[in-house]
Structure formats: C-alpha cells, structure tokens
Design an enzyme around this catalytic site. Sequence first.
Site, PDB file in Angstrom:
ATOM      1  N   ASP A  13      23.372  40.173  20.200  1.00  0.00           N
ATOM      2  CA  ASP A  13      22.191  40.654  19.997  1.00  0.00           C
ATOM      3  C   ASP A  13      22.151  40.817  18.450  1.00  0.00           C
ATOM      4  OD1 ASP A  13      19.961  43.388  20.923  1.00  0.00           O
ATOM      5  OD2 ASP A  13      19.482  41.381  20.520  1.00  0.00           O
ATOM      6  N   LYS A  63      20.487  36.168  14.902  1.00  0.00           N
ATOM      7  CA  LYS A  63      20.409  34.837  15.608  1.00  0.00           C
ATOM      8  C   LYS A  63      21.173  33.598  15.331  1.00  0.00           C
ATOM      9  CE  LYS A  63      18.143  38.254  17.301  1.00  0.00           C
ATOM     10  NZ  LYS A  63      19.031  39.299  17.856  1.00  0.00           N
ATOM     11  N   ASP A  74      20.447  37.876  23.797  1.00  0.00           N
ATOM     12  CA  ASP A  74      19.091  38.370  23.786  1.00  0.00           C
ATOM     13  C   ASP A  74      18.128  37.292  22.919  1.00  0.00           C
ATOM     14  OD1 ASP A  74      17.373  41.272  22.595  1.00  0.00           O
ATOM     15  OD2 ASP A  74      16.653  39.940  24.146  1.00  0.00           O
ATOM     16  N   ASN A  75      16.934  37.467  22.881  1.00  0.00           N
ATOM     17  CA  ASN A  75      16.010  36.929  21.887  1.00  0.00           C
ATOM     18  C   ASN A  75      16.237  35.182  21.617  1.00  0.00           C
ATOM     19  OD1 ASN A  75      17.153  39.638  20.003  1.00  0.00           O
ATOM     20  ND2 ASN A  75      15.076  39.308  20.881  1.00  0.00           N
ATOM     21  N   GLU A 123      10.812  42.872  23.441  1.00  0.00           N
ATOM     22  CA  GLU A 123      10.845  44.518  23.881  1.00  0.00           C
ATOM     23  C   GLU A 123       9.175  44.940  23.522  1.00  0.00           C
ATOM     24  OE1 GLU A 123      13.232  42.877  22.224  1.00  0.00           O
ATOM     25  OE2 GLU A 123      13.747  43.628  20.464  1.00  0.00           O
TER      26      GLU A 123
HETATM   27  C1  LIG Z   1      20.093  41.511  14.262  1.00  0.00           C
HETATM   28  C2  LIG Z   1      19.488  42.712  14.701  1.00  0.00           C
HETATM   29  C3  LIG Z   1      20.565  43.739  15.407  1.00  0.00           C
HETATM   30  C4  LIG Z   1      21.467  44.556  14.584  1.00  0.00           C
HETATM   31  O1  LIG Z   1      22.244  43.229  14.494  1.00  0.00           O
HETATM   32  C5  LIG Z   1      23.076  43.879  13.264  1.00  0.00           C
HETATM   33  N1  LIG Z   1      23.813  42.752  12.785  1.00  0.00           N
HETATM   34  C6  LIG Z   1      23.291  41.378  12.291  1.00  0.00           C
HETATM   35  N2  LIG Z   1      24.199  40.560  11.942  1.00  0.00           N
HETATM   36  C7  LIG Z   1      25.453  41.179  12.050  1.00  0.00           C
HETATM   37  C8  LIG Z   1      26.905  40.773  12.215  1.00  0.00           C
HETATM   38  N3  LIG Z   1      27.274  39.557  11.921  1.00  0.00           N
HETATM   39  N4  LIG Z   1      27.971  41.605  12.560  1.00  0.00           N
HETATM   40  C9  LIG Z   1      27.419  42.789  13.198  1.00  0.00           C
HETATM   41  N5  LIG Z   1      26.322  43.198  13.365  1.00  0.00           N
HETATM   42  C10 LIG Z   1      25.100  42.447  12.786  1.00  0.00           C
HETATM   43  C11 LIG Z   1      22.231  44.562  12.392  1.00  0.00           C
HETATM   44  O2  LIG Z   1      22.430  45.174  11.555  1.00  0.00           O
HETATM   45  C12 LIG Z   1      21.116  44.883  13.383  1.00  0.00           C
HETATM   46  O3  LIG Z   1      21.334  46.387  13.611  1.00  0.00           O
HETATM   47  N6  LIG Z   1      18.457  42.232  15.603  1.00  0.00           N
HETATM   48  C13 LIG Z   1      17.357  41.417  15.598  1.00  0.00           C
HETATM   49  O4  LIG Z   1      17.198  41.362  14.192  1.00  0.00           O
HETATM   50  C14 LIG Z   1      16.313  41.514  16.406  1.00  0.00           C
HETATM   51  C15 LIG Z   1      14.883  41.340  15.829  1.00  0.00           C
HETATM   52  C16 LIG Z   1      13.822  41.143  16.804  1.00  0.00           C
HETATM   53  C17 LIG Z   1      12.518  40.829  16.107  1.00  0.00           C
HETATM   54  C18 LIG Z   1      11.463  40.436  16.817  1.00  0.00           C
HETATM   55  C19 LIG Z   1      10.077  40.002  16.479  1.00  0.00           C
HETATM   56  C20 LIG Z   1       9.977  40.427  14.941  1.00  0.00           C
HETATM   57  F1  LIG Z   1       8.749  40.197  14.588  1.00  0.00           F
HETATM   58  C21 LIG Z   1      10.879  40.970  14.123  1.00  0.00           C
HETATM   59  C22 LIG Z   1      12.279  41.077  14.848  1.00  0.00           C
HETATM   60  C23 LIG Z   1      14.090  41.505  18.332  1.00  0.00           C
HETATM   61  C24 LIG Z   1      15.219  41.435  18.718  1.00  0.00           C
HETATM   62  O5  LIG Z   1      15.604  41.776  19.947  1.00  0.00           O
HETATM   63  C25 LIG Z   1      16.317  41.652  17.590  1.00  0.00           C
HETATM   64  O6  LIG Z   1      17.543  41.957  18.327  1.00  0.00           O
HETATM   65 MG   LIG Z   2      17.629  41.594  20.428  1.00  0.00          MG
END
Ligand SMILES: C[C@H](C[C@H]1O[C@@H](n2cnc3c(N)ncnc32)[C@H](O)[C@@H]1O)NC(=O)c1cc(-c2ccc(F)cc2)cc(O)c1O
Ligand SMILES: [Mg+2]
Length: 214
Positions: free
Chosen positions: A141, A144, A169-170, A199
């Site tokens: 998650d 992407k 997810d997504n 969500e």
């Molecule tokens: C990416 C994020 C989730 C988290 O992931 C951490 N992260 C990242 N890359 C890494 C890594 N390589 N290692 C560790 N952590 C890492 C980050 O800091 C965020 O806290 N999730 C999303 O961006 C996300 C976005 C949407 C979304 C949907 C419609 C819209 F109009 C706008 C956004 C929906 C969702 O359901 C998501 O899940």
């Molecule tokens: Mg997600």
Amino acid sequence: MDQSKEQRILNSVSYNAVKGDPESVLDCIDNYCSQKEWAMNVGDEKGVILDKVVEEADPTIALEFGTYVGYSAIRIARLLKPNARLLTIEFNPEFASIAREIIEIAGLSEKITIIEGHSQDIIPQLREKYQVDKVDFVFLDHWKERYCPDTILLEECGYLKKGSILLADNIVYPGAPDFVKYIRSHKSFDCTNYPSHLEYMKVEDAMEKAVYMG
Ligand SMILES: C[C@H](C[C@H]1O[C@@H](n2cnc3c(N)ncnc32)[C@H](O)[C@@H]1O)NC(=O)c1cc(-c2ccc(F)cc2)cc(O)c1O
Ligand SMILES: [Mg+2]
C-alpha cells in the site's frame, strides 16, 4: 505552525477512541476521514476484503509497505494469533511517529513493529536485522510504482514460500499497471481481483490478491 491532517486524525483518535480497543480506533478514523477530512487509509469497504484475506492467510509473519497513520496495520494486527507479528515499513518520519501513537492507543504495540525507511532498503535487511525467514502475508500500500520492484525483491531475497499471500491496494486508482501486468503473467502467482471503491469515495478501485505457488 498549524497541525497536519495526520496530527488532527491522531487528536480525534486520542479524544474519541476507547483505549485498547482496535475496533473503536478503526471506527474513529473511518468516521473522521469520511466526515471531516479524506485520508488515504484503506478504509472500511476495502478493509473488509483485507480482513478476509488476512483470515485466509492466518499469518505468523505479516509484512506491510506503507504504514501511513497505522489504520491497516491495526486492521491486520487485530486478527493475528497470539505469537504472530506484523512488520510495517514507512519512510515518512512524521507519519511513522503518528502511527506509533495510534497503534499504542489501539493496544497493539506488542504485535506491530514499525520500521522507518524505504521498503527497497529495508527488505534486504529483514532476515539479519528482524529475524524474518519467510513471510506469510504481505500488504502492498506504498508508492504504486514500488509494488512491482518490491515484489521482485521479496522473491529474490527468498522471503516467499509456497502459499505466501500478497494483497495490493489501489490496483485501479491511483493504479499499479506494471505490477498487475507482471503478477498476472508470472507463472508462480495465482491472482484474484477484488473490485471495490476508493476509500470514503464512490470512485472505482480494486485490490489484487496473488498467492505464491513456489
Ligand atoms: C504511498 C501512500 C502510503 C504511504 O506509503 C509511504 N511510502 C511510499 N513509498 C514508500 C516506500 N518505498 N517505503 C516505505 N513507505 C513508503 C508514504 O509515506 C505513505 O505514508 N499511499 C498512497 O499514496 C495512496 C494514495 C491514494 C490516493 C487516491 C486518490 C487521490 F486523488 C490521491 C491519493 C489512495 C491510496 O489508497 C493510497 O494508498
Ligand atoms: Mg492505499
């Protein structure tokens, strides 16, 4: 300096949730994010799919990429058997510290280890630093574009065993097209798609389950 949205979510949980009750923490976040401020938690609709796949996997070692504020970590950990544990990786330090507090309020700090860093850097360290041999369940998650390379990395590092279950997810929105193409054409993965919605929105989304066949 005014507070971040994630800090406001923590405030709401801290004020409204019943301490030590994971369900009440999840309900509080879902209520806040559907009524006050949208946030990128897996949410209550896709959360039911996550619950079912975690129950199917019944993991001893579960792994999550992208902790954010800890909503899905709590969803997963509340279903784990006594000696099972969840390792969740988050690279944003502010999100990691908020997640730590929310997970503490849920009473699940003993079952969840938050690892701060990039998934691609942490995955190779899981065996030596976190005593991981095989992972039974992985929830993807995070960014992407990382789903596909990190799945390849998990396989290359030898963490997957026959029956390991990945859930992403997504798949539709924001989408992970390279991951879907890779995983569905890979002979060692048996894939299932679960249509759902983004969500807290009426927008189409989906989750993809991939069972590793060894
Ligand atoms: C990416 C994020 C989730 C988290 O992931 C951490 N992260 C990242 N890359 C890494 C890594 N390589 N290692 C560790 N952590 C890492 C980050 O800091 C965020 O806290 N999730 C999303 O961006 C996300 C976005 C949407 C979304 C949907 C419609 C819209 F109009 C706008 C956004 C929906 C969702 O359901 C998501 O899940
Ligand atoms: Mg997600």
